[in-house]
Design a protein around this motif. Structure first.
Motif, PDB file in Angstrom:
ATOM      1  N   HIS A   1       0.834  -1.198   0.000  1.00 34.20           N
ATOM      2  CA  HIS A   1       0.000   0.000   0.000  1.00 34.20           C
ATOM      3  C   HIS A   1       0.872   1.254   0.000  1.00 34.20           C
ATOM      4  O   HIS A   1       0.643   2.186  -0.776  1.00 34.20           O
ATOM      5  CB  HIS A   1      -0.952  -0.022   1.199  1.00 34.20           C
ATOM      6  CG  HIS A   1      -1.853   1.149   1.259  1.00 34.20           C
ATOM      7  ND1 HIS A   1      -1.908   1.968   2.359  1.00 34.20           N
ATOM      8  CD2 HIS A   1      -2.735   1.662   0.357  1.00 34.20           C
ATOM      9  CE1 HIS A   1      -2.793   2.931   2.133  1.00 34.20           C
ATOM     10  NE2 HIS A   1      -3.300   2.765   0.926  1.00 34.20           N
TER      11      HIS A   1
ATOM     12  N   THR B   1       1.044   3.760  -3.291  1.00 34.89           N
ATOM     13  CA  THR B   1       0.533   5.126  -3.129  1.00 34.89           C
ATOM     14  C   THR B   1       1.665   6.144  -3.052  1.00 34.89           C
ATOM     15  O   THR B   1       1.702   7.085  -3.838  1.00 34.89           O
ATOM     16  CB  THR B   1      -0.375   5.248  -1.892  1.00 34.89           C
ATOM     17  OG1 THR B   1       0.323   4.804  -0.730  1.00 34.89           O
ATOM     18  CG2 THR B   1      -1.663   4.454  -2.070  1.00 34.89           C
TER      19      THR B   1
ATOM     20  N   GLU C   1      -4.003   6.313  -5.603  1.00 33.40           N
ATOM     21  CA  GLU C   1      -4.803   6.784  -4.467  1.00 33.40           C
ATOM     22  C   GLU C   1      -5.461   5.592  -3.782  1.00 33.40           C
ATOM     23  O   GLU C   1      -5.847   4.627  -4.449  1.00 33.40           O
ATOM     24  CB  GLU C   1      -5.905   7.732  -4.940  1.00 33.40           C
ATOM     25  CG  GLU C   1      -5.405   9.005  -5.536  1.00 33.40           C
ATOM     26  CD  GLU C   1      -6.518   9.891  -6.072  1.00 33.40           C
ATOM     27  OE1 GLU C   1      -6.263  11.084  -6.231  1.00 33.40           O
ATOM     28  OE2 GLU C   1      -7.632   9.399  -6.329  1.00 33.40           O
ATOM     29  N   THR C   2      -5.603   5.680  -2.474  1.00 31.55           N
ATOM     30  CA  THR C   2      -6.307   4.635  -1.728  1.00 31.55           C
ATOM     31  C   THR C   2      -7.788   4.724  -2.053  1.00 31.55           C
ATOM     32  O   THR C   2      -8.390   5.793  -1.955  1.00 31.55           O
ATOM     33  CB  THR C   2      -6.099   4.812  -0.213  1.00 31.55           C
ATOM     34  OG1 THR C   2      -4.696   4.791   0.057  1.00 31.55           O
ATOM     35  CG2 THR C   2      -6.807   3.722   0.577  1.00 31.55           C
ATOM     36  N   ARG C   3      -8.382   3.608  -2.418  1.00 30.70           N
ATOM     37  CA  ARG C   3      -9.830   3.559  -2.670  1.00 30.70           C
ATOM     38  C   ARG C   3     -10.537   2.872  -1.501  1.00 30.70           C
ATOM     39  O   ARG C   3     -11.598   3.294  -1.096  1.00 30.70           O
ATOM     40  CB  ARG C   3     -10.127   2.806  -3.970  1.00 30.70           C
ATOM     41  CG  ARG C   3      -9.534   3.456  -5.215  1.00 30.70           C
ATOM     42  CD  ARG C   3     -10.352   4.664  -5.666  1.00 30.70           C
ATOM     43  NE  ARG C   3      -9.710   5.383  -6.739  1.00 30.70           N
ATOM     44  CZ  ARG C   3      -9.753   5.053  -8.021  1.00 30.70           C
ATOM     45  NH1 ARG C   3     -10.411   3.976  -8.406  1.00 30.70           N
ATOM     46  NH2 ARG C   3      -9.135   5.791  -8.910  1.00 30.70           N
TER      47      ARG C   3
ATOM     48  N   HIS D   1      -9.575   0.818   2.351  1.00 29.57           N
ATOM     49  CA  HIS D   1      -8.590   0.357   3.337  1.00 29.57           C
ATOM     50  C   HIS D   1      -9.381  -0.114   4.550  1.00 29.57           C
ATOM     51  O   HIS D   1      -9.811   0.694   5.365  1.00 29.57           O
ATOM     52  CB  HIS D   1      -7.617   1.479   3.709  1.00 29.57           C
ATOM     53  CG  HIS D   1      -6.441   0.997   4.498  1.00 29.57           C
ATOM     54  ND1 HIS D   1      -6.521   0.674   5.835  1.00 29.57           N
ATOM     55  CD2 HIS D   1      -5.159   0.764   4.128  1.00 29.57           C
ATOM     56  CE1 HIS D   1      -5.342   0.277   6.257  1.00 29.57           C
ATOM     57  NE2 HIS D   1      -4.497   0.325   5.236  1.00 29.57           N
TER      58      HIS D   1
ATOM     59  N   VAL E   1      -7.261  -3.898   0.900  1.00 32.12           N
ATOM     60  CA  VAL E   1      -6.789  -2.611   0.395  1.00 32.12           C
ATOM     61  C   VAL E   1      -6.889  -2.584  -1.123  1.00 32.12           C
ATOM     62  O   VAL E   1      -6.400  -3.499  -1.795  1.00 32.12           O
ATOM     63  CB  VAL E   1      -5.326  -2.345   0.820  1.00 32.12           C
ATOM     64  CG1 VAL E   1      -4.825  -1.034   0.246  1.00 32.12           C
ATOM     65  CG2 VAL E   1      -5.203  -2.346   2.343  1.00 32.12           C
ATOM     66  N   THR E   2      -7.523  -1.525  -1.633  1.00 33.69           N
ATOM     67  CA  THR E   2      -7.523  -1.287  -3.073  1.00 33.69           C
ATOM     68  C   THR E   2      -6.990   0.113  -3.336  1.00 33.69           C
ATOM     69  O   THR E   2      -7.147   1.018  -2.517  1.00 33.69           O
ATOM     70  CB  THR E   2      -8.914  -1.429  -3.713  1.00 33.69           C
ATOM     71  OG1 THR E   2      -9.786  -0.401  -3.242  1.00 33.69           O
ATOM     72  CG2 THR E   2      -9.519  -2.798  -3.436  1.00 33.69           C
ATOM     73  N   VAL E   3      -6.331   0.251  -4.473  1.00 40.92           N
ATOM     74  CA  VAL E   3      -5.813   1.540  -4.911  1.00 40.92           C
ATOM     75  C   VAL E   3      -6.271   1.759  -6.344  1.00 40.92           C
ATOM     76  O   VAL E   3      -6.689   0.823  -7.033  1.00 40.92           O
ATOM     77  CB  VAL E   3      -4.268   1.612  -4.817  1.00 40.92           C
ATOM     78  CG1 VAL E   3      -3.806   1.482  -3.370  1.00 40.92           C
ATOM     79  CG2 VAL E   3      -3.604   0.555  -5.684  1.00 40.92           C
TER      80      VAL E   3
ATOM     81  N   GLN F   1     -10.026  -0.564  -9.961  1.00 37.55           N
ATOM     82  CA  GLN F   1      -9.284  -0.676  -8.711  1.00 37.55           C
ATOM     83  C   GLN F   1      -8.306  -1.833  -8.788  1.00 37.55           C
ATOM     84  O   GLN F   1      -8.564  -2.841  -9.436  1.00 37.55           O
ATOM     85  CB  GLN F   1     -10.243  -0.912  -7.546  1.00 37.55           C
ATOM     86  CG  GLN F   1     -11.208   0.232  -7.310  1.00 37.55           C
ATOM     87  CD  GLN F   1     -12.067  -0.026  -6.111  1.00 37.55           C
ATOM     88  OE1 GLN F   1     -11.553  -0.095  -4.996  1.00 37.55           O
ATOM     89  NE2 GLN F   1     -13.358  -0.188  -6.316  1.00 37.55           N
TER      90      GLN F   1
END
Length: 132
Positions: A18, A22, A28-30, A32, A42-44, A55
């Motif tokens: 992560h 990032t 960007e964090t989508r 968490h 966790v998706t970004v 994502q």
């Protein structure tokens, strides 16, 4: 129409991945979420102006399926995912200054200019730019 909504990358350590995806790559964090027991979901995704619906799931890479798959892909020198960039040379220079290691410097590959980096959590990632 069918569209890609999410894809995954198996990683050694979700928290470390992560931070890399990032802080270094600029995603960007989508999502968490702490699922308990030390498990994170966790998706970004691409920053504003990118692909808002797509994502990337940073998925724990341990287990009887993920471990052999990841090892074989890495040993073959294959990237686990390809990211599109506007300027491979500029991204290569920016990331090298941040200490990112590359297994392939920018080079022409068919209709693309590509470079391959080590994401620090077990994977090779390709950056690709269409040639003009």
């Amino acid at each position: 129409m069918i569209k890609v909504a999410m894809t995954n990358v198996y990683v050694d350590d979700v928290a470390k991945a992560h931070a890399f995806y990032t802080d270094v790559l600029g995603f960007e964090t989508r999502t968490h979420m702490d699922l308990g027991g030390g498990t994170l979901f966790v998706t970004v995704g691409a920053p504003e102006g990118g692909q808002p619906d797509l994502q990337l799931l940073l998925e724990p890479g341990q287990g009887p399926i993920a471990d052999p798959y990841r090892k074989a892909v890495r040993e073959a020198g294959l990237p686990c995912i390809v990211f599109s960039v506007d300027d491979v040379e500029a991204e290569y220079e920016r990331l090298r200054k941040l200490g990112v290691g590359f297994t392939q410097d920018p080079q022409e590959q068919g209709p693309f200019i590509t470079a391959v980096l080590d994401d620090t959590v077990g994977n090779l990632v390709q950056l690709a730019q269409p040639k003009e």
